[in-house]
Design an enzyme around this catalytic site. Structure first.
Site, PDB file in Angstrom:
ATOM      1  N   TRP A 232       0.793  -1.230   0.000  1.00 33.00           N
ATOM      2  CA  TRP A 232       0.000   0.000   0.000  1.00 33.00           C
ATOM      3  C   TRP A 232       0.825   1.279   0.000  1.00 33.00           C
ATOM      4  O   TRP A 232       0.291   2.362  -0.134  1.00 33.00           O
ATOM      5  CB  TRP A 232      -0.941   0.029   1.219  1.00 33.00           C
ATOM      6  CG  TRP A 232      -0.304  -0.420   2.510  1.00 33.00           C
ATOM      7  CD1 TRP A 232      -0.458  -1.636   3.101  1.00 33.00           C
ATOM      8  CD2 TRP A 232       0.587   0.317   3.361  1.00 33.00           C
ATOM      9  NE1 TRP A 232       0.282  -1.713   4.259  1.00 33.00           N
ATOM     10  CE2 TRP A 232       0.938  -0.512   4.436  1.00 33.00           C
ATOM     11  CE3 TRP A 232       1.131   1.601   3.317  1.00 33.00           C
ATOM     12  CZ2 TRP A 232       1.799  -0.122   5.450  1.00 33.00           C
ATOM     13  CZ3 TRP A 232       1.995   1.992   4.327  1.00 33.00           C
ATOM     14  CH2 TRP A 232       2.321   1.147   5.376  1.00 33.00           C
ATOM     15  N   ASN A 233       2.140   1.187   0.171  1.00 34.58           N
ATOM     16  CA  ASN A 233       2.858   2.450   0.410  1.00 34.58           C
ATOM     17  C   ASN A 233       3.066   3.294  -0.841  1.00 34.58           C
ATOM     18  O   ASN A 233       2.938   4.510  -0.797  1.00 34.58           O
ATOM     19  CB  ASN A 233       4.192   2.193   1.114  1.00 34.58           C
ATOM     20  CG  ASN A 233       5.139   1.399   0.272  1.00 34.58           C
ATOM     21  OD1 ASN A 233       4.737   0.444  -0.391  1.00 34.58           O
ATOM     22  ND2 ASN A 233       6.392   1.764   0.265  1.00 34.58           N
TER      23      ASN A 233
ATOM     24  N   LYS B  92      -2.888  -8.414  -7.790  1.00 34.44           N
ATOM     25  CA  LYS B  92      -3.663  -8.288  -6.558  1.00 34.44           C
ATOM     26  C   LYS B  92      -3.089  -7.118  -5.769  1.00 34.44           C
ATOM     27  O   LYS B  92      -2.057  -7.226  -5.123  1.00 34.44           O
ATOM     28  CB  LYS B  92      -3.599  -9.569  -5.713  1.00 34.44           C
ATOM     29  CG  LYS B  92      -4.718  -9.560  -4.668  1.00 34.44           C
ATOM     30  CD  LYS B  92      -4.377 -10.245  -3.375  1.00 34.44           C
ATOM     31  CE  LYS B  92      -3.529  -9.455  -2.453  1.00 34.44           C
ATOM     32  NZ  LYS B  92      -4.086  -8.182  -1.958  1.00 34.44           N
ATOM     33  N   PRO B  93      -3.773  -5.958  -5.855  1.00 32.68           N
ATOM     34  CA  PRO B  93      -3.275  -4.814  -5.093  1.00 32.68           C
ATOM     35  C   PRO B  93      -3.612  -4.968  -3.617  1.00 32.68           C
ATOM     36  O   PRO B  93      -4.485  -5.760  -3.257  1.00 32.68           O
ATOM     37  CB  PRO B  93      -4.035  -3.631  -5.706  1.00 32.68           C
ATOM     38  CG  PRO B  93      -5.247  -4.211  -6.357  1.00 32.68           C
ATOM     39  CD  PRO B  93      -4.995  -5.673  -6.621  1.00 32.68           C
TER      40      PRO B  93
ATOM     41  N   GLY C  10       5.872  -7.132   2.892  1.00 34.40           N
ATOM     42  CA  GLY C  10       6.635  -7.418   4.100  1.00 34.40           C
ATOM     43  C   GLY C  10       7.363  -8.757   4.029  1.00 34.40           C
ATOM     44  O   GLY C  10       6.983  -9.655   3.267  1.00 34.40           O
TER      45      GLY C  10
ATOM     46  N   GLU D 226       7.612 -11.288   6.174  1.00 30.98           N
ATOM     47  CA  GLU D 226       6.947 -12.533   6.601  1.00 30.98           C
ATOM     48  C   GLU D 226       6.014 -13.064   5.522  1.00 30.98           C
ATOM     49  O   GLU D 226       5.987 -14.265   5.242  1.00 30.98           O
ATOM     50  CB  GLU D 226       6.220 -12.330   7.937  1.00 30.98           C
ATOM     51  CG  GLU D 226       7.175 -12.369   9.121  1.00 30.98           C
ATOM     52  CD  GLU D 226       8.327 -13.386   8.961  1.00 30.98           C
ATOM     53  OE1 GLU D 226       8.054 -14.567   8.710  1.00 30.98           O
ATOM     54  OE2 GLU D 226       9.512 -12.999   9.062  1.00 30.98           O
TER      55      GLU D 226
ATOM     56  N   GLU E 184      10.477  -8.390  -3.282  1.00 31.52           N
ATOM     57  CA  GLU E 184      10.969  -7.066  -2.859  1.00 31.52           C
ATOM     58  C   GLU E 184      10.380  -6.829  -1.478  1.00 31.52           C
ATOM     59  O   GLU E 184       9.184  -6.554  -1.351  1.00 31.52           O
ATOM     60  CB  GLU E 184      10.507  -5.978  -3.837  1.00 31.52           C
ATOM     61  CG  GLU E 184      10.926  -6.181  -5.281  1.00 31.52           C
ATOM     62  CD  GLU E 184      12.387  -5.874  -5.538  1.00 31.52           C
ATOM     63  OE1 GLU E 184      13.116  -5.569  -4.569  1.00 31.52           O
ATOM     64  OE2 GLU E 184      12.801  -5.971  -6.696  1.00 31.52           O
TER      65      GLU E 184
ATOM     66  N   GLY F 276      11.051  -5.980   3.056  1.00 36.68           N
ATOM     67  CA  GLY F 276      11.242  -4.855   3.979  1.00 36.68           C
ATOM     68  C   GLY F 276      12.689  -4.402   4.104  1.00 36.68           C
ATOM     69  O   GLY F 276      13.599  -4.974   3.504  1.00 36.68           O
TER      70      GLY F 276
ATOM     71  N   CYS G  59      10.299   1.526   1.753  1.00 37.54           N
ATOM     72  CA  CYS G  59      11.135   0.365   2.073  1.00 37.54           C
ATOM     73  C   CYS G  59      12.608   0.749   2.153  1.00 37.54           C
ATOM     74  O   CYS G  59      13.371   0.112   2.852  1.00 37.54           O
ATOM     75  CB  CYS G  59      10.918  -0.726   1.031  1.00 37.54           C
ATOM     76  SG  CYS G  59      11.139  -0.126  -0.645  1.00 37.54           S
TER      77      CYS G  59
ATOM     78  N   LYS H  93      19.775 -10.408   1.773  1.00 39.75           N
ATOM     79  CA  LYS H  93      19.280 -11.036   3.007  1.00 39.75           C
ATOM     80  C   LYS H  93      17.742 -11.039   3.062  1.00 39.75           C
ATOM     81  O   LYS H  93      17.090 -11.326   2.058  1.00 39.75           O
ATOM     82  CB  LYS H  93      19.915 -10.341   4.233  1.00 39.75           C
ATOM     83  CG  LYS H  93      21.441 -10.396   4.200  1.00 39.75           C
ATOM     84  CD  LYS H  93      22.151 -10.116   5.506  1.00 39.75           C
ATOM     85  CE  LYS H  93      21.859  -8.882   6.235  1.00 39.75           C
ATOM     86  NZ  LYS H  93      22.855  -8.511   7.250  1.00 39.75           N
TER      87      LYS H  93
ATOM     88  N   GLY I 235      14.959  -9.495   0.321  1.00 42.72           N
ATOM     89  CA  GLY I 235      14.396  -9.992  -0.935  1.00 42.72           C
ATOM     90  C   GLY I 235      15.332 -10.811  -1.790  1.00 42.72           C
ATOM     91  O   GLY I 235      16.467 -11.106  -1.424  1.00 42.72           O
TER      92      GLY I 235
HETATM   93  P1  NAD Z   1       2.198  -7.012   3.300  1.00 46.69           P
HETATM   94  O1  NAD Z   1       3.262  -8.034   3.157  1.00 46.69           O
HETATM   95  O2  NAD Z   1       1.317  -7.075   4.486  1.00 46.69           O
HETATM   96  O3  NAD Z   1       1.219  -7.030   2.035  1.00 46.69           O
HETATM   97  C1  NAD Z   1       1.703  -6.924   0.724  1.00 46.69           C
HETATM   98  C2  NAD Z   1       0.700  -7.550  -0.220  1.00 46.69           C
HETATM   99  O4  NAD Z   1       0.652  -8.958   0.043  1.00 46.69           O
HETATM  100  C3  NAD Z   1      -0.724  -7.034  -0.073  1.00 46.69           C
HETATM  101  O5  NAD Z   1      -1.329  -6.952  -1.348  1.00 46.69           O
HETATM  102  C4  NAD Z   1      -1.372  -8.128   0.760  1.00 46.69           C
HETATM  103  O6  NAD Z   1      -2.776  -8.183   0.588  1.00 46.69           O
HETATM  104  C5  NAD Z   1      -0.697  -9.352   0.180  1.00 46.69           C
HETATM  105  N1  NAD Z   1      -0.760 -10.559   0.999  1.00 46.69           N
HETATM  106  C6  NAD Z   1      -0.902 -10.678   2.334  1.00 46.69           C
HETATM  107  N2  NAD Z   1      -0.929 -11.990   2.691  1.00 46.69           N
HETATM  108  C7  NAD Z   1      -0.800 -12.709   1.550  1.00 46.69           C
HETATM  109  C8  NAD Z   1      -0.739 -14.101   1.246  1.00 46.69           C
HETATM  110  N3  NAD Z   1      -0.834 -15.035   2.190  1.00 46.69           N
HETATM  111  N4  NAD Z   1      -0.572 -14.467  -0.045  1.00 46.69           N
HETATM  112  C9  NAD Z   1      -0.450 -13.536  -1.018  1.00 46.69           C
HETATM  113  N5  NAD Z   1      -0.520 -12.218  -0.793  1.00 46.69           N
HETATM  114  C10 NAD Z   1      -0.683 -11.797   0.473  1.00 46.69           C
HETATM  115  O7  NAD Z   1       2.945  -5.604   3.152  1.00 46.69           O
HETATM  116  P2  NAD Z   1       2.320  -4.163   3.321  1.00 46.69           P
HETATM  117  O8  NAD Z   1       2.043  -3.963   4.771  1.00 46.69           O
HETATM  118  O9  NAD Z   1       1.213  -3.974   2.336  1.00 46.69           O
HETATM  119  O10 NAD Z   1       3.541  -3.245   2.845  1.00 46.69           O
HETATM  120  C11 NAD Z   1       4.568  -2.844   3.666  1.00 46.69           C
HETATM  121  C12 NAD Z   1       5.793  -3.722   3.451  1.00 46.69           C
HETATM  122  O11 NAD Z   1       6.177  -3.696   2.076  1.00 46.69           O
HETATM  123  C13 NAD Z   1       6.990  -3.202   4.213  1.00 46.69           C
HETATM  124  O12 NAD Z   1       7.655  -4.278   4.826  1.00 46.69           O
HETATM  125  C14 NAD Z   1       7.859  -2.589   3.126  1.00 46.69           C
HETATM  126  O13 NAD Z   1       9.228  -2.535   3.425  1.00 46.69           O
HETATM  127  C15 NAD Z   1       7.587  -3.495   1.982  1.00 46.69           C
HETATM  128  N6  NAD Z   1       7.950  -2.835   0.719  1.00 46.69           N
HETATM  129  C16 NAD Z   1       9.044  -3.288   0.043  1.00 46.69           C
HETATM  130  C17 NAD Z   1       9.438  -2.655  -1.124  1.00 46.69           C
HETATM  131  C18 NAD Z   1      10.641  -3.119  -1.909  1.00 46.69           C
HETATM  132  O14 NAD Z   1      10.711  -2.816  -3.092  1.00 46.69           O
HETATM  133  N7  NAD Z   1      11.580  -3.821  -1.318  1.00 46.69           N
HETATM  134  C19 NAD Z   1       8.706  -1.566  -1.603  1.00 46.69           C
HETATM  135  C20 NAD Z   1       7.607  -1.149  -0.871  1.00 46.69           C
HETATM  136  C21 NAD Z   1       7.223  -1.788   0.286  1.00 46.69           C
END
Ligand code: NAD
Length: 497
Positions: free
Chosen positions: A155-156, A179-180, A233, A235, A254, A256, A288, A459, A462
């Site tokens: 969402w960010n 899937k957004p 994220g 996890e 990609e 955290g 991120c 690490k 990603g």
């Molecule tokens: P999130 O992991 O909670 O969710 C990301 C997406 O995954 C959402 O669309 C969510 O609905 C989906 N999702 C959740 N559970 C799932 C499952 N079991 N199977 C498939 N999809 C699932 O992350 P967030 O809270 O939306 O975003 C914040 C995180 O994203 C932070 O950790 C941030 O660092 C990371 N991020 C990384 C980058 C990068 O390029 N490295 C860029 C932006 C954000």
């Protein structure tokens, strides 16, 4: 700030059709005001199944699979044109949904369009390869689409992150199910409309919003999905990677970060303080690559921290569409509560909150998910607040004594996304840059991005790379061909090569 309350839920896109009649909806709340923006139709597992099948069918049709690269490039360029034409609509949808300030949302649209143009140029010019033979044959390497790509975004920065995936995956000739994140569904839906209008065949690009916990597994584990591109994220990324591993399909992850931003005493301290302020507070810290762990050489620590405090105090926290706003709210109330909990926890453990550590007192912001720019000191790199990604406007400041001490601390973290170094000594910059566990190193700058440069982490941050030419190859699989030039068969084990 006005909100767009719409009585009809926003539909989503499968097979070129708009899906309106769904049993469940996402109620979208504006994080800047607490008001309801609109409702969005939410997909189910059977919608995911239909979307994947539609992407599979459309991606196999000659109209898409055999489309010549220069024609594909024309479509990608048309998408870029339409994005710019509809930039206000796209930017506004992101601003209403995640509270990012207007200017940042607009710039994300402009940069997203540039990503489509880059991918258009790249796919028109990227060739296959003829590799050196070890016999009487011609050896070729060609690149082919995976088939159906599952693209999952957070969402960010939905506009930027969706464009990174969709532009490259379309350039490479795949079908896509996007899937957004539930908090930010509509910019992806609008991008689906733009792709259709630009001439992407119906079914190639599908968008199904919904909670990851409800439809995420169905998407990743669908037998027709041949690649996953996930930003989010760590996890959730780990879980997706496990599912992809069972299917033996690639997952680009990609994830955290908790990036070290390092200032040596010999640096241009004014420029470094400017950058350190932007690196953590831009986007309300919801980035991120945020420079969230600040390491300052001890002899200039107090001086640099006061310079950053002065800059942070001058930042304008406001409604995202207020002229001159620099920090909007957190993207959701639960995210703001998490930030608050982390800072309160550090405070209880003896950390010093140099500035911030509270919600704004301005009554105009009282109904939004706002949190003030915060600097936390008096902590070690091992503390919880220094080790956990907060994804908010919270800077963890720590001194270091020398390069050894610095490297011990900077790499002592599970993440490895980005990093920054400020020094006038180019040899030291090289040494430290090579020693950092990070996919990106900024030297005497921070947060520079190019659509032409690969992006990704080490690490727990990603696996794999997006952007640049490598980013297009990410969405292709490799096929090697050997063409005999002999009249008789001259292959096999009996021939020494
Ligand atoms: P999130 O992991 O909670 O969710 C990301 C997406 O995954 C959402 O669309 C969510 O609905 C989906 N999702 C959740 N559970 C799932 C499952 N079991 N199977 C498939 N999809 C699932 O992350 P967030 O809270 O939306 O975003 C914040 C995180 O994203 C932070 O950790 C941030 O660092 C990371 N991020 C990384 C980058 C990068 O390029 N490295 C860029 C932006 C954000």
């Amino acid at each position: 700030m006005s909100t767009a309350t719409d009585v009809r839920p926003v539909p989503f896109l499968i097979g070129g059709e708009w899906i309106k009649d769904t049993s469940s909806h996402i109620t979208h709340v504006n994080p800047a005001t607490g008001e309801v923006n609109y409702q969005v139709c939410a997909g189910t597992e059977s919608d995911i199944d239909a979307a994947v099948k539609s992407a599979h069918e459309a991606a196999r049709k000659p109209a898409w699979r055999n489309m010549l690269p220069h024609v594909r490039a024309q479509i990608l360029n048309k998408i870029a044109d339409l994005m710019l034409e509809r930039s206000d609509l796209l930017a506004r949808s992101q601003m209403l949904e995640n509270g990012k300030v207007w200017k940042e949302c607009k710039n994300q649209v402009i940069n997203g369009a540039a990503t489509f143009r880059y991918c258009a140029a790249a796919i028109e010019t990227l060739g296959s390869e003829i590799t050196p033979p070890r016999g009487n044959y011609l050896a070729m390497t060609v690149y082919e689409p995976w088939g159906v790509v599952a693209a999952i975004t957070p969402w960010n920065s939905p506009i930027t992150l969706t464009c990174n995936k969709i532009a490259a995956a379309l350039a490479a000739g795949n079908g896509i199910v996007l899937k957004p994140a539930s908090y930010t569904p509509t910019s992806g839906i609008e991008l689906g409309r733009i792709a259709l209008d630009a001439g992407v065949p119906p079914g190639v690009f599908n968008v199904v919003p919904g909670a990851g916990s409800k439809i995420g597994d169905a998407l990743v584990s669908h037998p027709l999905v041949r690649m996953v591109s996930f930003t989010g994220g760590t996890e959730v990324g780990r879980r997706i990677s496990e599912m992809a591993g069972r299917k033996i399909i690639p997952a680009v992850l990609e994830l955290g970060g908790k990036s070290p931003h390092i200032i040596f005493a010999d640096a241009d301290l004014n420029a470094a303080a400017d950058a350190a302020t932007v690196a953590i507070f831009e986007g309300t810290g919801q980035s991120c690559t945020a420079g969230s762990r600040l390491f300052v050489e001890r002899k200039v620590y107090d001086q640099v921290i006061s310079m950053i405090m002065e800059r942070a105090r001058a930042l304008r926290v406001d409604l995202p569409d207020a002229p001159g706003a620099q920090l909007g709210p957190s993207a959701s109330f639960s995210q703001r509560d998490f930030i608050e909990k982390m800072v309160d926890g550090a405070r209880k453990e003896g950390a010093e909150i140099l500035i911030g550590g509270l919600r704004p007192t301005d009554p105009r912001l009282a109904k939004g998910a706002f949190y003030m720019p915060t600097i936390v000191a008096g902590i070690t790199n091992k503390s919880n607040i220094a080790q956990q990604e907060i994804f908010g406007p919270v800077l963890c400041a720590m001194p270091f004594d020398n390069e050894d001490d610095l490297m011990q601390q900077a790499n002592d973290i599970s993440y490895g996304l980005a990093s920054g170094i400020w020094t006038a000594d180019y040899k030291r910059a090289w040494r430290v840059a090579r020693a950092l566990d990070a996919g990106m190193v900024w030297i005497n700058t921070y947060k520079q991005f190019s659509t032409a440069s690969p992006f990704g982490g080490f690490k727990d941050s990603g696996l794999g790379r997006e952007k640049g030419l490598q980013g297009i190859r990410t969405y292709q699989q490799v096929k090697t061909m050997f063409w005999s030039m002999s009249d008789t068969f001259d292959g096999g084990f009996s021939i020494a090569k």
